[in-house]
Design an enzyme around this catalytic site. Sequence first.
Site, short mmCIF file in Angstrom:
data_model
loop_
_atom_site.label_atom_id
_atom_site.label_comp_id
_atom_site.label_asym_id
_atom_site.label_seq_id
_atom_site.Cartn_x
_atom_site.Cartn_y
_atom_site.Cartn_z
N HIS A 154 8.84 0.18 15.56
CA HIS A 154 8.74 -1.09 16.33
C HIS A 154 8.57 -0.94 17.79
O HIS A 154 8.12 -2.10 18.47
CB HIS A 154 10.36 -1.64 16.22
CG HIS A 154 10.78 -2.99 16.34
ND1 HIS A 154 9.95 -3.73 17.21
CD2 HIS A 154 11.61 -3.73 16.03
CE1 HIS A 154 10.21 -5.05 17.01
NE2 HIS A 154 11.34 -5.02 16.50
N ASP A 373 -3.58 -10.67 0.44
CA ASP A 373 -4.19 -10.43 -1.15
C ASP A 373 -5.26 -9.30 -1.09
O ASP A 373 -6.17 -9.33 -0.31
CB ASP A 373 -4.82 -11.83 -1.34
CG ASP A 373 -5.51 -11.68 -2.65
OD1 ASP A 373 -5.47 -10.72 -3.27
OD2 ASP A 373 -5.99 -12.76 -3.16
#
Length: 444
Positions: A154, A373
């Site tokens: 993070h 995708d």
Amino acid sequence: MEIEIISREFIKPSSPTPSHLKKFPISFIDHITFRNYVPLLFFYNDTKVCDQTSKISNLKNSLAQILSIYYPFAGRFKDQLSIECNDQGVSFLVANIIGTKLSTILQNPTENVLNPLFPDELQWKKMDWNESILVIQINCFACGGFVISVCACHKIIDAATAFNFMNDWAKLNREEGDSNSKFSLPYNSLYAGDTIFPQGNLPNFPEGEFVIDKTIVCKRFVFEASKIKLLKNMVNFDTHAVKNPTRVEVVTSLIYKCVVSVLGLNYKTTSLRMAVDLRKRMVPPLSQKCVGNIVWFLFVMNPELHDLVFKIRQGLCEFREVYPKKFGGKEKDLSFIFECLKQVTTSVSESNSIDQSLIMYASWCRFPMYEADFGWGKPIWVTTSACPVKNAIVLMDTRDGDGIEAIVNMKENDMIMFEHELELLQYASLNPSIIVGHDVANGF
């Protein structure tokens, strides 16, 4: 569920990082951000585009290529202020899932079946300075399905950065071998964080401490679009009228109300700490692709139960008018930044005191989490894992983009009361199955 790790390696950038980019300074926001790994899971159905071996090979090649663009991720933190871009690479694991179908997990997606899909149990753990900034595991199911799990540090990767990285990796993988592909990302659009928010002469505030509480339990509550529409109509704005309340505003309001009610808290002293994306709010706006923690925190203080939506809307409007201007640009105010850094680095520890309550909340809604995708279709589900912090809530889109999944983390006894709150259950379903057309019925 039995998992067999079949390979473990470091994927390095396909081209070396130029010498003038070897040191990557991070922003004053990254400077104070904790080093824990944020976990993400991307579920993919079997599309039989190519065999498993070919898929893994393509993923490695495209990952190496995308790391030449997102080159800091392949480096290691030198200290709290910079990354040494030494091309050591990111950790990449491949695992076979034995004896469990993907559909079994999706029908009952509990913490017990999701957690083993992450690499080395890294979810939310603190990263050592010399460890991989990004850790990826490809989970392969006998039925042909895939789950890509990601643990991203993070300190340099916020939610927007993580989803952008996954989408760019997927796009490059999908277009690999296409001679007409013109995949490119301009450097200036990716790495504006330190330019806009430089550490400069600001004092070295302590790095954020992510206090892990092993007694925390996590539950997933799903608000379908029809229920959110009903909730918008039912929200009572006696004092202030808010036109066209958003999905996030009304769901946040309901969750806050239920938390305060069931835990017996005082709404006058129970505040919300909301993470706000600064990219589109800066003047001029930053690229949505900008890497790093390009966020700051809005504290909604003393919210009245009946007008929390108004408080959120008002707070965001005031936030836009003040923070982007004073954080960067012509009106940059170092004394204001100092006070903000001081507030955030102390607020979490103070929230553990008896006299103050804090609900920490982040919305990942409208981030492009369902766009990754890789060439075999978009993910059928994207989620995260339990976050071991009291009263921490993450909101995520459902696959259709109209509903909301709320990942709620609470003390065990508190969760028992919360998950039985009748008003909450009028609008939310507790951990429903992930239904993907006819695929579940076919046992993919």
